[in-house]
Design an enzyme around this catalytic site. Structure first.
Site, PDB file in Angstrom:
ATOM      1  N   ASP A  66      39.464  33.118  40.035  1.00 41.15           N
ATOM      2  CA  ASP A  66      40.651  32.784  39.243  1.00 41.15           C
ATOM      3  C   ASP A  66      41.509  34.004  38.920  1.00 41.15           C
ATOM      4  O   ASP A  66      41.099  35.150  39.134  1.00 41.15           O
ATOM      5  CB  ASP A  66      40.240  32.070  37.936  1.00 41.15           C
ATOM      6  CG  ASP A  66      38.994  32.669  37.283  1.00 41.15           C
ATOM      7  OD1 ASP A  66      38.675  33.839  37.558  1.00 41.15           O
ATOM      8  OD2 ASP A  66      38.347  31.960  36.501  1.00 41.15           O
ATOM      9  N   ASN A 135      32.581  26.960  26.133  1.00 40.21           N
ATOM     10  CA  ASN A 135      32.865  25.518  26.170  1.00 40.21           C
ATOM     11  C   ASN A 135      32.354  24.866  27.453  1.00 40.21           C
ATOM     12  O   ASN A 135      32.689  23.723  27.745  1.00 40.21           O
ATOM     13  CB  ASN A 135      34.371  25.253  26.008  1.00 40.21           C
ATOM     14  CG  ASN A 135      35.198  25.822  27.164  1.00 40.21           C
ATOM     15  OD1 ASN A 135      34.663  26.404  28.096  1.00 40.21           O
ATOM     16  ND2 ASN A 135      36.505  25.660  27.098  1.00 40.21           N
TER      17      ASN A 135
HETATM   18  C1  F6R Z   1      35.853  34.507  35.227  1.00 41.00           C
HETATM   19  C2  F6R Z   1      35.621  33.091  35.005  1.00 41.00           C
HETATM   20  C3  F6R Z   1      35.133  32.549  33.726  1.00 41.00           C
HETATM   21  C4  F6R Z   1      34.068  33.415  33.044  1.00 41.00           C
HETATM   22  C5  F6R Z   1      33.664  32.810  31.706  1.00 41.00           C
HETATM   23  C6  F6R Z   1      32.670  33.690  30.964  1.00 41.00           C
HETATM   24  O1  F6R Z   1      36.312  34.739  36.540  1.00 41.00           O
HETATM   25  O2  F6R Z   1      35.866  32.352  35.893  1.00 41.00           O
HETATM   26  O3  F6R Z   1      34.607  31.256  33.941  1.00 41.00           O
HETATM   27  O4  F6R Z   1      32.951  33.513  33.882  1.00 41.00           O
HETATM   28  O5  F6R Z   1      34.796  32.648  30.909  1.00 41.00           O
HETATM   29  O6  F6R Z   1      33.312  34.876  30.619  1.00 41.00           O
HETATM   30  P1  F6R Z   1      32.491  36.127  30.064  1.00 41.00           P
HETATM   31  O7  F6R Z   1      31.630  36.585  31.194  1.00 41.00           O
HETATM   32  O8  F6R Z   1      33.533  37.144  29.702  1.00 41.00           O
HETATM   33  O9  F6R Z   1      31.698  35.628  28.904  1.00 41.00           O
END
Ligand code: F6R
Length: 240
Positions: A66, A135
């Site tokens: 993303d 979430n």
């Molecule tokens: C990042 C992504 C998100 C993160 C998720 C967890 O490319 O696609 O789904 O993996 O928001 O984020 P962190 O690792 O910062 O807790």
């Protein structure tokens, strides 16, 4: 789902780096799906160390999950920048083989289509790594996303904007939209590794593994994938 519970963040990173190393060694032309955020930082550090000891990345292709809409690739909070800083500039991946959606594309729908086609042309993703949102989101597929979605533009959930505001000077600077691979894109990967660390992820991990398979918890769709490994530290596994 294969579940590996390890002690802490460092051992989670070591375990996932080892699985990636095995994939790269087994198939040096692998197509890897990559994630950003806090969770994979330790993995990327270890991959850089593997490279310093001789692992060759030159025949790999990568696709990131993303990118924020509206951030230029050189914006320090963009996922393009994150990947350059943490991995791409430190290993011998060929720049033309690394892919992150373009959040500045004038026609975002066309960009989503282009991205999806690039993944297909590369032969699909061999191994996708994922983090999980508090979430239950994967990629930026927020609760309620259709399981049939391919790469698309998403409105970020309030909770995601709040969670990610820690990377920005203020919450008002967090983009409200992103381009994300869809659930269908992710589910087409041949293998998936889901990583989670810390108590703040415990509810989402529980719902992903033991809850009903529902778009309300996007990660729950992974229960339907034939080859998923969850690598989770004790804090994130505390409710399993
Ligand atoms: C990042 C992504 C998100 C993160 C998720 C967890 O490319 O696609 O789904 O993996 O928001 O984020 P962190 O690792 O910062 O807790």
């Amino acid at each position: 789902m294969n579940i590996v519970v390890v002690a802490n963040y460092d051992s989670m990173s070591a375990e996932v780096a080892k699985l990636l190393y095995a994939q790269i060694t087994r198939k040096p032309t692998s197509v890897l799906g990559l994630a950003t955020g806090s969770t994979p930082l330790g993995v990327y550090k270890l991959l850089v160390e593997y490279h310093a000891r001789g692992t060759d990345f030159s025949r790999l292709t990568t696709f990131n999950l993303d990118e924020y809409v509206g951030l230029a690739p050189d914006h320090p909070q963009s996922y393009n920048y994150y990947m350059k800083e943490n991995l791409f500039s430190k290993v011998n991946l060929k720049p033309e083989n690394t892919h992150v959606p373009n959040g500045l594309a004038p026609d975002l729908e066309a960009e989503c289509q282009r991205y999806e086609e690039l993944i297909k042309k590369a032969g699909g993703i061999d191994l996708q790594i994922l983090g999980i949102g508090t979430n239950g989101h994967i990629g930026f597929n927020e609760p309620g996303t259709d399981f049939g979605a391919i790469t698309h533009v998403v409105d970020l959930a309030e909770s995601t904007i709040r969670d990610n505001s820690r990377f920005f000077a203020s919450i008002d600077e967090v983009p409200t939209r992103a381009i994300s691979m869809g659930i269908k894109t992710i589910m087409q990967a041949k293998e998936i590794i889901l990583m989670a660390s810390g108590g703040s992820k415990a509810d989402a991990v529980y719902a992903a593994v033991h809850g009903p398979v529902t778009p309300d918890v996007p990660a729950s769709v992974l229960q339907l994938h034939p080859s998923v490994t969850l690598v989770v530290d004790q804090a994130a596994a505390s409710k399993l």
